[in-house]
Design an enzyme around this catalytic site. Structure first.
Site, PDB file in Angstrom:
ATOM      1  CG  HIS A 289      -1.966  -1.099   1.123  1.00 41.23           C
ATOM      2  ND1 HIS A 289      -2.888  -1.321   2.112  1.00 41.23           N
ATOM      3  CD2 HIS A 289      -2.234  -1.992   0.130  1.00 41.23           C
ATOM      4  CE1 HIS A 289      -3.687  -2.318   1.733  1.00 41.23           C
ATOM      5  NE2 HIS A 289      -3.307  -2.744   0.556  1.00 41.23           N
TER       6      HIS A 289
ATOM      7  CD  GLU B 295      -1.490   4.070   3.662  1.00 41.12           C
ATOM      8  OE1 GLU B 295      -1.249   3.438   2.611  1.00 41.12           O
ATOM      9  OE2 GLU B 295      -2.593   4.066   4.207  1.00 41.12           O
TER      10      GLU B 295
ATOM     11  CB  CYS C  18      -5.865  -0.863   5.380  1.00 37.00           C
ATOM     12  SG  CYS C  18      -4.225  -1.556   5.256  1.00 37.00           S
TER      13      CYS C  18
ATOM     14  CB  CYS D   4      -1.348   1.149   6.279  1.00 32.33           C
ATOM     15  SG  CYS D   4      -1.127   0.621   4.580  1.00 32.33           S
TER      16      CYS D   4
ATOM     17  NE  ARG E 179     -12.839   5.040 -26.531  1.00 35.75           N
ATOM     18  CZ  ARG E 179     -12.694   4.597 -27.764  1.00 35.75           C
ATOM     19  NH1 ARG E 179     -11.489   4.540 -28.307  1.00 35.75           N
ATOM     20  NH2 ARG E 179     -13.743   4.215 -28.465  1.00 35.75           N
TER      21      ARG E 179
ATOM     22  NE  ARG F 132      -7.660   6.338 -32.064  1.00 31.66           N
ATOM     23  CZ  ARG F 132      -8.687   5.521 -31.804  1.00 31.66           C
ATOM     24  NH1 ARG F 132      -8.482   4.367 -31.176  1.00 31.66           N
ATOM     25  NH2 ARG F 132      -9.907   5.849 -32.155  1.00 31.66           N
TER      26      ARG F 132
ATOM     27  CD  GLU G 152     -16.397   4.569 -26.095  1.00 27.30           C
ATOM     28  OE1 GLU G 152     -16.486   4.582 -27.331  1.00 27.30           O
ATOM     29  OE2 GLU G 152     -15.450   5.076 -25.477  1.00 27.30           O
TER      30      GLU G 152
ATOM     31  N   GLY H 277     -23.871  -0.104 -28.553  1.00 29.66           N
ATOM     32  CA  GLY H 277     -24.743   0.888 -29.196  1.00 29.66           C
ATOM     33  C   GLY H 277     -26.063   1.019 -28.476  1.00 29.66           C
TER      34      GLY H 277
HETATM   35  C1  AOF Z   1      -4.412   1.764   2.352  1.00 29.92           C
HETATM   36  N1  AOF Z   1      -3.482   2.152   1.432  1.00 29.92           N
HETATM   37  O1  AOF Z   1      -2.579   2.053  -0.585  1.00 29.92           O
HETATM   38  C2  AOF Z   1      -4.507   0.775  -0.196  1.00 29.92           C
HETATM   39  C3  AOF Z   1      -5.502   0.419   0.748  1.00 29.92           C
HETATM   40  O2  AOF Z   1      -5.519  -7.077  -0.051  1.00 29.92           O
HETATM   41  P1  AOF Z   1      -4.780  -5.841   0.370  1.00 29.92           P
HETATM   42  O3  AOF Z   1      -3.875  -6.075   1.539  1.00 29.92           O
HETATM   43  O4  AOF Z   1      -4.110  -5.115  -0.760  1.00 29.92           O
HETATM   44  O5  AOF Z   1      -5.902  -4.839   0.962  1.00 29.92           O
HETATM   45  C4  AOF Z   1      -6.850  -4.283   0.089  1.00 29.92           C
HETATM   46  C5  AOF Z   1      -7.757  -3.359   0.869  1.00 29.92           C
HETATM   47  O6  AOF Z   1      -6.964  -2.409   1.595  1.00 29.92           O
HETATM   48  C6  AOF Z   1      -8.642  -2.546  -0.061  1.00 29.92           C
HETATM   49  O7  AOF Z   1      -9.916  -3.154  -0.239  1.00 29.92           O
HETATM   50  C7  AOF Z   1      -8.772  -1.235   0.687  1.00 29.92           C
HETATM   51  O8  AOF Z   1      -9.758  -1.306   1.699  1.00 29.92           O
HETATM   52  C8  AOF Z   1      -7.412  -1.088   1.350  1.00 29.92           C
HETATM   53  N2  AOF Z   1      -6.471  -0.456   0.412  1.00 29.92           N
HETATM   54  N3  AOF Z   1      -5.422   0.946   1.995  1.00 29.92           N
HETATM   55  O9  AOF Z   1      -4.342   2.175   3.507  1.00 29.92           O
HETATM   56  C9  AOF Z   1      -3.465   1.695   0.195  1.00 29.92           C
HETATM   57  N4  AOF Z   1      -4.509   0.267  -1.456  1.00 29.92           N
HETATM   58 ZN    ZN Z   2      -2.985  -0.312   3.861  1.00 30.30          ZN
END
Ligand code: AOF
Ligand code: ZN
Length: 320
Positions: free
Chosen positions: A44, A46, A70, A79, A180, A203, A295, A297
Site C-alpha cells: 500500500h 503508506e 487500513c 498500514c 476512456r 489515443r 460506449e 450501441g
Molecule cells: C491503504 N493504502 O494504498 C490501499 C488500501 O488485499 P490488500 O492487503 O491489498 O488490501 C486491500 C484493501 O486495503 C482494499 O480493499 C482497501 O480497503 C485497502 N487499500 N489501503 O491504507 C493503500 N490500497
Molecule cells: Zn494499507
C-alpha cells in the site's frame, strides 16, 4: 492532498478492485517522501512511502494520504502498524475507507495509539477519484458511465446502419483523455463491433493507461477478423458470452489471448448481478475492475438503463 491524488493516479488501470492511493510525508511545509499503490497485491501507498524513506520521522511530521490507512491483514500487512512502528504521530486523510473491514476502524486504531488524525480532508475530490472502488463496496457493482455521441436532431447512425462521424477532433481528444483514460474498461455490445469494427484504445499525446475492452456477446457472434481480437489488442479484450455460445469459437478466441468469460442469461439478456460478480472477482491474471465506460450501441445503452445501472451519462453533441 492534491499531490497524493496525483500520485494515486499512477496506479490507474493496475490496481484492479483496489483503491487508487497516494501518500506524502511533509516536514515544515515540504514534501520529504512519497509513495503510491502501484498495483493489485502490491504494498500500500503508506508502506511504499515508509519503506523508501530511511530517515527518522519527527513527531511534527505529517503524513497525508487520500484514503484512511487500513488496519487489516489482506494480501499485505496493515498500514496502521507500520505508521506506529515508524513513529508517525500526525495523519491527514482524505476519506474513510468504504471497505467494511475498515470503515473507520483504521482511524480508531491510530487514535487509540495516540496518533492525531485529521479528516476527512478534500473528501469530495478523494471520493470522486475512487468512485469505482466506492461503488464496489456500497453498491456491489462497478461505476458505470454511459457515453453517447449524437447529432442535434438525436440521430446516432446513418439510416443504413453504417457508422457516422459525429464528433469533432477536440471532442474526440477530450473523450480519449477524460473518459476512456479514466475508466478501467470500455464496454460495447457485439453489434457495435460487427458494424464499426472499433479499436477501443486510448489515443492521446499523454501517456495514459489502457483500459480493457469488454464485448457483451451472448452467442459469440464476434467476427474473427475484428480488430479488438487481433494482434496485440487481443490480450486486453474480454468477451462475455452466454452458456450457449459455441465452445469451439470460444476456444479459438482463448487461443489468441482473449479472455472469454461466461455469464448466465435472464430473459435473453445477461444476468447483471452475475456480470458484476464476474467483473469484480479477481482471478489468475485478471485483477477485476471497478469502473466501466459504456460506449454503445443503442441496445446496450437501453439495457443498462432498464437495469438502472448508470452513474453518469455523457452526451457529446455533434454538428455532423
Ligand atoms: C491503504 N493504502 O494504498 C490501499 C488500501 O488485499 P490488500 O492487503 O491489498 O488490501 C486491500 C484493501 O486495503 C482494499 O480493499 C482497501 O480497503 C485497502 N487499500 N489501503 O491504507 C493503500 N490500497
Ligand atoms: Zn494499507
Amino acid at each position: 492532498m492534491h499531490r497524493c491524488l496525483a500520485l494515486a493516479e499512477r496506479g490507474r488501470g493496475k490496481v484492479g478492485t483496489n483503491p487508487l492511493v497516494g501518500a506524502v510525508l511533509v516536514r515544515r511545509g515540504e514534501v520529504i517522501a512519497e509513495g503510491w499503490h502501484a498495483g493489485f497485491g502490491l504494498p500500500h501507498a503508506e508502506r511504499v512511502l515508509l519503506d523508501g524513506y530511511h530517515g527518522d520521522v519527527d513527531p511534527e511530521d505529517v503524513l497525508y494520504v487520500n484514503l484512511e490507512p487500513c488496519c487489516h491483514r489482506g494480501k499485505t500487512p496493515p498500514c496502521t502498524e507500520i505508521l506506529q512502528e515508524r513513529g508517525v504521530k500526525r495523519v491527514v486523510y482524505g476519506m474513510i475507507d468504504p471497505n467494511a473491514q475498515m470503515a473507520g476502524k483504521g482511524i480508531e486504531a491510530l487514535r487509540r495509539a495516540q496518533v492525531e488524525c485529521i479528516g476527512p480532508f478534500e473528501r469530495a475530490r478523494c471520493e470522486w477519484m475512487n468512485r469505482g472502488f466506492v461503488s464496489l463496496h456500497t453498491k456491489s457493482r462497478l461505476w458505470v458511465t454511459l457515453k453517447r455521441a449524437q447529432l442535434r436532431d438525436g440521430e446516432i447512425a446513418a439510416p443504413g446502419g453504417a457508422s457516422l462521424k459525429i464528433t469533432s477532433a477536440s471532442q474526440d481528444r477530450w473523450a480519449h483523455e477524460w473518459l476512456r483514460g479514466r475508466h478501467d474498461a470500455i464496454l460495447v455490445g457485439v453489434q457495435t463491433v460487427i458494424t464499426d469494427d472499433p479499436l477501443l484504445t486510448v489515443r492521446s499525446d499523454r501517456a495514459l493507461p489502457s483500459p480493457l475492452r469488454i464485448v457483451l456477446d451472448p452467442h459469440c457472434r464476434i467476427p474473427p477478423g475484428a480488430r479488438i481480437i487481433s494482434g496485440a489488442l487481443a490480450a486486453g479484450t474480454v468477451v462475455i458470452v452466454g452458456p450457449e455460445a459455441e465452445s469451439a469459437k470460444c476456444r479459438q478466441l482463448r487461443g489468441r489471448g482473449v479472455q472469454v468469460l461466461e455469464v448466465p442469461l435472464l430473459d435473453r439478456r445477461f444476468d447483471y448481478s452475475a456480470l458484476w460478480r464476474v467483473l469484480m472477482t479477481p482471478t489468475d491474471g485478471f485483477h477485476g475492475i471497478a469502473s466501466v465506460l459504456v460506449e454503445g450501441g443503442a441496445k446496450t445503452w437501453q439495457s443498462f438503463r432498464e437495469e438502472g445501472a448508470i452513474d453518469e451519462e455523457v452526451i457529446l453533441m455533434g454538428d455532423g
